[in-house]
Design a protein around this motif. Structure first.
Motif, PDB file in Angstrom:
ATOM      1  N   MET A   1       0.810  -1.209   0.000  1.00  0.00           N
ATOM      2  CA  MET A   1       0.000   0.000   0.000  1.00  0.00           C
ATOM      3  C   MET A   1       0.845   1.261   0.000  1.00  0.00           C
ATOM      4  SD  MET A   1      -0.014   1.748   3.112  1.00  0.00           S
ATOM      5  CE  MET A   1      -1.498   1.951   3.998  1.00  0.00           C
ATOM      6  N   LEU A   2       2.119   1.137   0.350  1.00  0.00           N
ATOM      7  CA  LEU A   2       3.064   2.249   0.320  1.00  0.00           C
ATOM      8  C   LEU A   2       4.338   1.775  -0.357  1.00  0.00           C
ATOM      9  CD1 LEU A   2       4.333   4.982   1.127  1.00  0.00           C
ATOM     10  CD2 LEU A   2       4.777   4.013   3.384  1.00  0.00           C
ATOM     11  N   SER A   3       4.777   2.540  -1.345  1.00  0.00           N
ATOM     12  CA  SER A   3       5.983   2.183  -2.084  1.00  0.00           C
ATOM     13  C   SER A   3       6.850   3.421  -2.258  1.00  0.00           C
ATOM     14  CB  SER A   3       5.603   1.618  -3.462  1.00  0.00           C
ATOM     15  OG  SER A   3       6.751   1.407  -4.259  1.00  0.00           O
ATOM     16  N   ALA A   4       8.103   3.328  -1.820  1.00  0.00           N
ATOM     17  CA  ALA A   4       9.076   4.408  -2.014  1.00  0.00           C
ATOM     18  C   ALA A   4      10.200   3.876  -2.891  1.00  0.00           C
ATOM     19  CB  ALA A   4       9.623   4.888  -0.676  1.00  0.00           C
ATOM     20  N   ARG A   5      10.590   4.641  -3.880  1.00  0.00           N
ATOM     21  CA  ARG A   5      11.607   4.213  -4.827  1.00  0.00           C
ATOM     22  C   ARG A   5      12.663   5.289  -5.025  1.00  0.00           C
ATOM     23  NH1 ARG A   5      10.423  -0.093  -3.988  1.00  0.00           N
ATOM     24  NH2 ARG A   5       9.385  -1.688  -5.226  1.00  0.00           N
ATOM     25  N   GLY A   6      13.923   4.934  -4.789  1.00  0.00           N
ATOM     26  CA  GLY A   6      15.043   5.810  -5.108  1.00  0.00           C
ATOM     27  C   GLY A   6      15.018   7.138  -4.384  1.00  0.00           C
ATOM     28  N   ILE A   7      14.651   7.140  -3.091  1.00  0.00           N
ATOM     29  CA  ILE A   7      14.501   8.394  -2.356  1.00  0.00           C
ATOM     30  C   ILE A   7      15.875   8.974  -2.011  1.00  0.00           C
ATOM     31  CG2 ILE A   7      13.563   9.500  -0.305  1.00  0.00           C
ATOM     32  CD1 ILE A   7      11.465   8.472  -2.300  1.00  0.00           C
ATOM     33  N   VAL A   8      16.108  10.179  -2.498  1.00  0.00           N
ATOM     34  CA  VAL A   8      17.349  10.919  -2.242  1.00  0.00           C
ATOM     35  C   VAL A   8      16.985  12.243  -1.584  1.00  0.00           C
ATOM     36  CG1 VAL A   8      19.344  12.068  -3.290  1.00  0.00           C
ATOM     37  CG2 VAL A   8      18.552   9.865  -4.191  1.00  0.00           C
ATOM     38  N   LYS A   9      17.716  12.598  -0.525  1.00  0.00           N
ATOM     39  CA  LYS A   9      17.476  13.873   0.145  1.00  0.00           C
ATOM     40  C   LYS A   9      18.786  14.426   0.661  1.00  0.00           C
ATOM     41  CE  LYS A   9      14.901  17.193   1.868  1.00  0.00           C
ATOM     42  NZ  LYS A   9      14.098  18.088   0.999  1.00  0.00           N
ATOM     43  N   ASN A  13      25.385  20.438   1.522  1.00  0.00           N
ATOM     44  CA  ASN A  13      26.327  19.484   0.938  1.00  0.00           C
ATOM     45  C   ASN A  13      26.221  18.091   1.538  1.00  0.00           C
ATOM     46  OD1 ASN A  13      27.509  21.432  -0.761  1.00  0.00           O
ATOM     47  ND2 ASN A  13      28.820  22.164   0.915  1.00  0.00           N
ATOM     48  N   LEU A  14      25.299  17.914   2.494  1.00  0.00           N
ATOM     49  CA  LEU A  14      25.158  16.627   3.168  1.00  0.00           C
ATOM     50  C   LEU A  14      24.004  15.833   2.553  1.00  0.00           C
ATOM     51  CD1 LEU A  14      25.900  14.693   5.500  1.00  0.00           C
ATOM     52  CD2 LEU A  14      24.240  15.952   6.915  1.00  0.00           C
ATOM     53  N   THR A  15      24.319  14.683   1.978  1.00  0.00           N
ATOM     54  CA  THR A  15      23.298  13.791   1.434  1.00  0.00           C
ATOM     55  C   THR A  15      22.877  12.821   2.530  1.00  0.00           C
ATOM     56  OG1 THR A  15      24.239  13.957  -0.791  1.00  0.00           O
ATOM     57  CG2 THR A  15      22.727  12.131  -0.373  1.00  0.00           C
ATOM     58  N   VAL A  16      21.641  12.950   2.991  1.00  0.00           N
ATOM     59  CA  VAL A  16      21.151  12.175   4.126  1.00  0.00           C
ATOM     60  C   VAL A  16      20.552  10.847   3.671  1.00  0.00           C
ATOM     61  CG1 VAL A  16      19.558  12.172   6.102  1.00  0.00           C
ATOM     62  CG2 VAL A  16      20.739  14.281   5.440  1.00  0.00           C
ATOM     63  N   LEU A  17      19.821  10.863   2.561  1.00  0.00           N
ATOM     64  CA  LEU A  17      19.254   9.648   1.984  1.00  0.00           C
ATOM     65  C   LEU A  17      19.843   9.460   0.596  1.00  0.00           C
ATOM     66  CD1 LEU A  17      15.495  10.071   3.012  1.00  0.00           C
ATOM     67  CD2 LEU A  17      17.277   8.767   4.196  1.00  0.00           C
ATOM     68  N   LYS A  18      20.306   8.244   0.314  1.00  0.00           N
ATOM     69  CA  LYS A  18      21.124   8.016  -0.879  1.00  0.00           C
ATOM     70  C   LYS A  18      20.506   7.010  -1.842  1.00  0.00           C
ATOM     71  CE  LYS A  18      25.166   8.900   2.028  1.00  0.00           C
ATOM     72  NZ  LYS A  18      26.411   8.343   2.628  1.00  0.00           N
ATOM     73  N   GLY A  19      19.185   7.054  -1.961  1.00  0.00           N
ATOM     74  CA  GLY A  19      18.505   6.139  -2.877  1.00  0.00           C
ATOM     75  C   GLY A  19      17.809   5.019  -2.130  1.00  0.00           C
ATOM     76  N   VAL A  20      16.846   5.368  -1.286  1.00  0.00           N
ATOM     77  CA  VAL A  20      16.179   4.404  -0.414  1.00  0.00           C
ATOM     78  C   VAL A  20      14.952   3.831  -1.102  1.00  0.00           C
ATOM     79  CG1 VAL A  20      14.902   4.120   1.742  1.00  0.00           C
ATOM     80  CG2 VAL A  20      16.998   5.491   1.699  1.00  0.00           C
ATOM     81  N   ASP A  21      14.808   2.512  -1.042  1.00  0.00           N
ATOM     82  CA  ASP A  21      13.625   1.804  -1.508  1.00  0.00           C
ATOM     83  C   ASP A  21      12.944   1.155  -0.305  1.00  0.00           C
ATOM     84  OD1 ASP A  21      14.330   2.396  -4.141  1.00  0.00           O
ATOM     85  OD2 ASP A  21      15.373   0.486  -4.412  1.00  0.00           O
ATOM     86  N   LEU A  22      11.601   1.240  -0.269  1.00  0.00           N
ATOM     87  CA  LEU A  22      10.873   0.631   0.841  1.00  0.00           C
ATOM     88  C   LEU A  22       9.455   0.305   0.400  1.00  0.00           C
ATOM     89  CD1 LEU A  22      10.928  -0.115   3.893  1.00  0.00           C
ATOM     90  CD2 LEU A  22       9.966   2.152   4.347  1.00  0.00           C
ATOM     91  N   GLU A  23       8.974  -0.876   0.783  1.00  0.00           N
ATOM     92  CA  GLU A  23       7.591  -1.287   0.558  1.00  0.00           C
ATOM     93  C   GLU A  23       6.953  -1.589   1.907  1.00  0.00           C
ATOM     94  OE1 GLU A  23       5.929  -1.741  -2.332  1.00  0.00           O
ATOM     95  OE2 GLU A  23       7.525  -1.551  -3.838  1.00  0.00           O
ATOM     96  N   VAL A  24       5.719  -1.138   2.097  1.00  0.00           N
ATOM     97  CA  VAL A  24       4.961  -1.417   3.316  1.00  0.00           C
ATOM     98  C   VAL A  24       3.597  -1.954   2.911  1.00  0.00           C
ATOM     99  CG1 VAL A  24       3.988  -0.477   5.438  1.00  0.00           C
ATOM    100  CG2 VAL A  24       6.157   0.426   4.561  1.00  0.00           C
ATOM    101  N   ARG A  25       3.185  -3.053   3.534  1.00  0.00           N
ATOM    102  CA  ARG A  25       1.904  -3.679   3.217  1.00  0.00           C
ATOM    103  C   ARG A  25       0.835  -3.239   4.222  1.00  0.00           C
ATOM    104  NH1 ARG A  25       5.832  -7.556   2.658  1.00  0.00           N
ATOM    105  NH2 ARG A  25       5.473  -8.323   4.778  1.00  0.00           N
ATOM    106  N   THR A  26      -0.414  -3.298   3.807  1.00  0.00           N
ATOM    107  CA  THR A  26      -1.534  -2.958   4.678  1.00  0.00           C
ATOM    108  C   THR A  26      -1.555  -3.861   5.909  1.00  0.00           C
ATOM    109  OG1 THR A  26      -2.864  -2.204   2.807  1.00  0.00           O
ATOM    110  CG2 THR A  26      -4.044  -2.768   4.820  1.00  0.00           C
ATOM    111  N   GLY A  27      -1.749  -3.266   7.095  1.00  0.00           N
ATOM    112  CA  GLY A  27      -1.828  -4.023   8.331  1.00  0.00           C
ATOM    113  C   GLY A  27      -0.493  -4.484   8.866  1.00  0.00           C
ATOM    114  N   GLU A  28       0.592  -3.923   8.360  1.00  0.00           N
ATOM    115  CA  GLU A  28       1.933  -4.318   8.784  1.00  0.00           C
ATOM    116  C   GLU A  28       2.497  -3.284   9.758  1.00  0.00           C
ATOM    117  OE1 GLU A  28       5.888  -6.059   6.545  1.00  0.00           O
ATOM    118  OE2 GLU A  28       4.850  -4.375   5.598  1.00  0.00           O
TER     119      GLU A  28
END
Length: 226
Positions: A1-9, A13-28
């Protein structure tokens, strides 16, 4: 139900997130763990649409009634007004410090997101009273925050997060300001809410007990999911 792909932040000059992928299912119940500076809270804020990624995309299932289903919605592409509405209607938040408004009662604090969503006052109050009863706080509805214990205040914050029947609740160190007894009570409460309502939780925590009780633990280091 939630999908994050290639999250960069990055911040400067500080890169905190370097390409994060995450999947979350309903009721998890998903716990995100890692050392300080790993990027856990930054990721949570981006998943919860409190901040936007520099690159990458975040998709929720399409909105249908109380749950997300159908065509996915790429929330990072929504306009600010639509995003604010989506966040209030479909996402709940619990933070380390409960952030209750001191001038309002526990009941009023729980009601606020429902009132902001434009729902009928009496219907919101009824839902808030039901939640406070479920969380063992029916007799504290009229109390102001300063008269509540730390554990009670955090349960009020959980009720507030649930008032609009969100499909996901994001919690940032929700037990970090509680003693071990109240922390354990809150852990068990998350499990009960998952079992009763199929409520989805994504939790950033340093608490090893809470992480072990979760359905899945995601480990982060240096801005990446391991």
């Amino acid at each position: 139900m939630l999908s994050a792909r290639g999250i960069v932040k990055s911040f400067g000059n500080l890169t905190v997130l370097k390409g994060v992928d995450l999947e979350v299912r309903t009721g998890e119940i998903v716990s995100i763990v890692g050392s300080s500076g790993a990027g856990k809270s930054t990721l949570l804020h981006i998943l919860g649409t409190l901040d936007l990624p520099d690159r990458g995309e975040i998709r929720f299932g399409g909105v249908d009634g109380k749950q997300f289903s159908g065509s996915p919605v790429q929330v990072d592409q929504l306009r600010p007004k639509a995003l604010a509405h989506f966040r209030n209607e479909r996402i709940g938040f619990v933070f380390q410090f409960h952030h209750l408004l001191p001038e309002f009662s526990a009941l009023e604090n729980v009601c606020i997101p429902g009132w902001l969503a434009g729902k009928k006052k009496k219907a919101v109050e009824q839902r808030a009273l039901e939640l406070l009863d479920i969380l063992g706080l029916a007799d504290r509805a009229d109390n102001k925050p300063h008269t509540l214990s730390g554990g009670e205040a955090q349960r009020v914050a959980v009720a507030r997060a649930l008032i609009n029947q969100p499909s996901v609740v994001f919690a940032d160190e929700p037990t970090g300001n509680l003693d071990s007894t109240h922390a354990r009570e809150l852990h068990n409460l998350f499990l009960q809410l998952r079992d009763r309502f199929q409520q989805t939780f994504v939790i950033v925590t340093h608490n090893e007990e809470l992480a072990r009780m979760s359905d899945r633990t995601v480990h982060m280091k240096d801005g990446l999911v391991l």
